[in-house]
Design a protein around this motif. Structure first.
Motif, PDB file in Angstrom:
ATOM      1  N   TYR A  53       0.829  -1.201   0.000  1.00  0.00           N
ATOM      2  CA  TYR A  53       0.000   0.000   0.000  1.00  0.00           C
ATOM      3  C   TYR A  53       0.864   1.252   0.000  1.00  0.00           C
ATOM      4  N   ILE A  54       0.208   2.370  -0.209  1.00  0.00           N
ATOM      5  CA  ILE A  54       0.873   3.668  -0.185  1.00  0.00           C
ATOM      6  C   ILE A  54       0.474   4.373   1.100  1.00  0.00           C
ATOM      7  N   MET A  55       1.457   4.753   1.898  1.00  0.00           N
ATOM      8  CA  MET A  55       1.173   5.490   3.132  1.00  0.00           C
ATOM      9  C   MET A  55       1.652   6.925   2.959  1.00  0.00           C
ATOM     10  N   ARG A  56       0.797   7.842   3.333  1.00  0.00           N
ATOM     11  CA  ARG A  56       1.106   9.273   3.243  1.00  0.00           C
ATOM     12  C   ARG A  56       1.570   9.735   4.614  1.00  0.00           C
ATOM     13  N   LEU A  57       2.783  10.264   4.683  1.00  0.00           N
ATOM     14  CA  LEU A  57       3.333  10.735   5.945  1.00  0.00           C
ATOM     15  C   LEU A  57       3.493  12.248   5.910  1.00  0.00           C
ATOM     16  N   HIS A  58       3.037  12.882   6.985  1.00  0.00           N
ATOM     17  CA  HIS A  58       3.141  14.329   7.134  1.00  0.00           C
ATOM     18  C   HIS A  58       4.192  14.714   8.162  1.00  0.00           C
ATOM     19  N   GLU A  59       4.773  13.731   8.840  1.00  0.00           N
ATOM     20  CA  GLU A  59       5.765  14.045   9.866  1.00  0.00           C
ATOM     21  C   GLU A  59       6.928  14.811   9.263  1.00  0.00           C
ATOM     22  N   LYS A  60       7.495  15.650  10.062  1.00  0.00           N
ATOM     23  CA  LYS A  60       8.681  16.361   9.582  1.00  0.00           C
ATOM     24  C   LYS A  60       9.762  16.245  10.633  1.00  0.00           C
ATOM     25  N   GLY A  61      10.939  16.466  10.215  1.00  0.00           N
ATOM     26  CA  GLY A  61      12.051  16.429  11.151  1.00  0.00           C
ATOM     27  C   GLY A  61      12.706  15.070  11.196  1.00  0.00           C
ATOM     28  N   ARG A  62      13.628  14.942  12.147  1.00  0.00           N
ATOM     29  CA  ARG A  62      14.425  13.722  12.241  1.00  0.00           C
ATOM     30  C   ARG A  62      14.567  13.229  13.674  1.00  0.00           C
ATOM     31  N   GLN A  63      13.664  13.628  14.568  1.00  0.00           N
ATOM     32  CA  GLN A  63      13.761  13.187  15.959  1.00  0.00           C
ATOM     33  C   GLN A  63      12.791  12.038  16.221  1.00  0.00           C
ATOM     34  N   HIS A 130      10.931  18.562   5.237  1.00  0.00           N
ATOM     35  CA  HIS A 130      10.114  19.317   4.291  1.00  0.00           C
ATOM     36  C   HIS A 130       9.251  20.268   5.087  1.00  0.00           C
ATOM     37  N   GLU A 131       8.651  21.201   4.410  1.00  0.00           N
ATOM     38  CA  GLU A 131       7.765  22.147   5.090  1.00  0.00           C
ATOM     39  C   GLU A 131       6.618  21.398   5.757  1.00  0.00           C
ATOM     40  N   SER A 132       6.042  22.000   6.795  1.00  0.00           N
ATOM     41  CA  SER A 132       5.018  21.318   7.593  1.00  0.00           C
ATOM     42  C   SER A 132       3.762  20.981   6.800  1.00  0.00           C
ATOM     43  N   ASP A 133       3.480  21.698   5.714  1.00  0.00           N
ATOM     44  CA  ASP A 133       2.280  21.388   4.953  1.00  0.00           C
ATOM     45  C   ASP A 133       2.546  20.386   3.829  1.00  0.00           C
ATOM     46  N   GLU A 134       3.784  19.906   3.717  1.00  0.00           N
ATOM     47  CA  GLU A 134       4.113  18.919   2.697  1.00  0.00           C
ATOM     48  C   GLU A 134       4.019  17.516   3.270  1.00  0.00           C
ATOM     49  N   PHE A 135       3.983  16.570   2.359  1.00  0.00           N
ATOM     50  CA  PHE A 135       3.954  15.166   2.737  1.00  0.00           C
ATOM     51  C   PHE A 135       4.793  14.399   1.727  1.00  0.00           C
ATOM     52  N   ILE A 136       5.109  13.179   2.074  1.00  0.00           N
ATOM     53  CA  ILE A 136       5.711  12.243   1.128  1.00  0.00           C
ATOM     54  C   ILE A 136       4.891  10.963   1.185  1.00  0.00           C
ATOM     55  N   ASP A 137       4.602  10.420   0.001  1.00  0.00           N
ATOM     56  CA  ASP A 137       3.966   9.113  -0.095  1.00  0.00           C
ATOM     57  C   ASP A 137       5.054   8.056  -0.168  1.00  0.00           C
ATOM     58  N   PHE A 138       4.905   7.006   0.633  1.00  0.00           N
ATOM     59  CA  PHE A 138       5.830   5.884   0.657  1.00  0.00           C
ATOM     60  C   PHE A 138       5.063   4.616   0.317  1.00  0.00           C
ATOM     61  N   TYR A 139       5.675   3.752  -0.477  1.00  0.00           N
ATOM     62  CA  TYR A 139       5.075   2.435  -0.632  1.00  0.00           C
ATOM     63  C   TYR A 139       5.611   1.548   0.471  1.00  0.00           C
ATOM     64  N   ASN A 140       4.766   0.637   0.906  1.00  0.00           N
ATOM     65  CA  ASN A 140       5.059  -0.197   2.065  1.00  0.00           C
ATOM     66  C   ASN A 140       4.571  -1.608   1.761  1.00  0.00           C
ATOM     67  N   LEU A 141       5.445  -2.585   1.871  1.00  0.00           N
ATOM     68  CA  LEU A 141       5.089  -3.987   1.705  1.00  0.00           C
ATOM     69  C   LEU A 141       5.371  -4.691   3.016  1.00  0.00           C
ATOM     70  N   GLU A 142       4.322  -5.246   3.595  1.00  0.00           N
ATOM     71  CA  GLU A 142       4.394  -5.982   4.846  1.00  0.00           C
ATOM     72  C   GLU A 142       3.235  -6.967   4.846  1.00  0.00           C
ATOM     73  N   LEU A 143       2.815  -7.473   5.984  1.00  0.00           N
ATOM     74  CA  LEU A 143       1.646  -8.337   6.056  1.00  0.00           C
ATOM     75  C   LEU A 143       0.415  -7.513   6.400  1.00  0.00           C
ATOM     76  N   SER A 144      -0.754  -8.039   6.060  1.00  0.00           N
ATOM     77  CA  SER A 144      -1.999  -7.302   6.276  1.00  0.00           C
ATOM     78  C   SER A 144      -2.260  -7.005   7.745  1.00  0.00           C
ATOM     79  N   ASP A 145      -1.718  -7.811   8.659  1.00  0.00           N
ATOM     80  CA  ASP A 145      -1.948  -7.593  10.092  1.00  0.00           C
ATOM     81  C   ASP A 145      -0.685  -7.162  10.839  1.00  0.00           C
ATOM     82  N   THR A 146       0.335  -6.712  10.106  1.00  0.00           N
ATOM     83  CA  THR A 146       1.603  -6.341  10.749  1.00  0.00           C
ATOM     84  C   THR A 146       1.409  -5.300  11.842  1.00  0.00           C
TER      85      THR A 146
END
Length: 167
Positions: A53-63, A130-146
């Motif tokens: 699936y594709i997960m949209r993340l809005h988190e920013k920073g590196r902490q 990235h700026e706080s109003d930006e996001f990145i979409d990531f593809y993620n492959l795992e199990l359906s109940d992970t």
């Protein structure tokens, strides 16, 4: 009164197949028709129904202060838009129930590859700048109940009053 948490800086290194090997694999594009080999993702998805699936993340920073692992499957993550991102990892060790502080490493991952986390690899991320109003979409492959049945998290704020920052 609780003391302020200690923030430990982790020097991020540019990911390569060699430096990421203790945690999983780095996968780059290959020519169409290439036979399956050790450069392809070596997946473990036999313990359930795979979920891609594709997960949209809005988190920013590196902490971060929590790190998670999955012991039933491998996991693949990659940026859809070719944007750089960061991940902290700790090698899998199913003999102990928490990550080893001295073995936590941070990686800078370019947008032209994806990672496969080995079964049991502790991980925090993806993170990005990235700026706080930006996001990145990531593809993620795992199990359906992970995220329900195979999601073990260690909180360093609770155990060590510690937070991390990838630099």
């Amino acid at each position: 009164m609780n003391a302020l948490p200690t923030i430990q800086q982790l020097q991020s290194q540019l990911i390569t197949p060699e430096n990421f090997q203790p945690y999983g694999q780095v996968i780059y594009a290959s020519v169409d028709g290439k036979n399956f080999d050790q450069e392809d993702a070596q997946l473990n998805l036999q313990n359930g129904i795979p979920r891609f699936y594709i997960m949209r993340l809005h988190e920013k920073g590196r902490q971060f202060h929590s790190i998670t692992r999955h012991i039933k499957c491998t996991q693949c993550l990659g940026s859809l838009d070719g944007k750089e991102w960061f991940m902290a990892v700790c090698p899998p060790d199913n003999e102990i129930d928490e990550p080893v502080l001295s073995k936590i490493a941070a990686f800078r991952i370019p947008g032209n590859c994806f990672i496969k986390l080995e079964t049991g690899t502790w991980h925090a991320g993806p993170y990005f700048d990235h700026e706080s109003d930006e996001f990145i979409d990531f593809y993620n492959l795992e199990l359906s109940d992970t995220n329900v049945e195979d999601h073990f998290t260690h909180n360093f704020l609770k155990s060590h009053n510690l937070s991390f920052e990838m630099i």
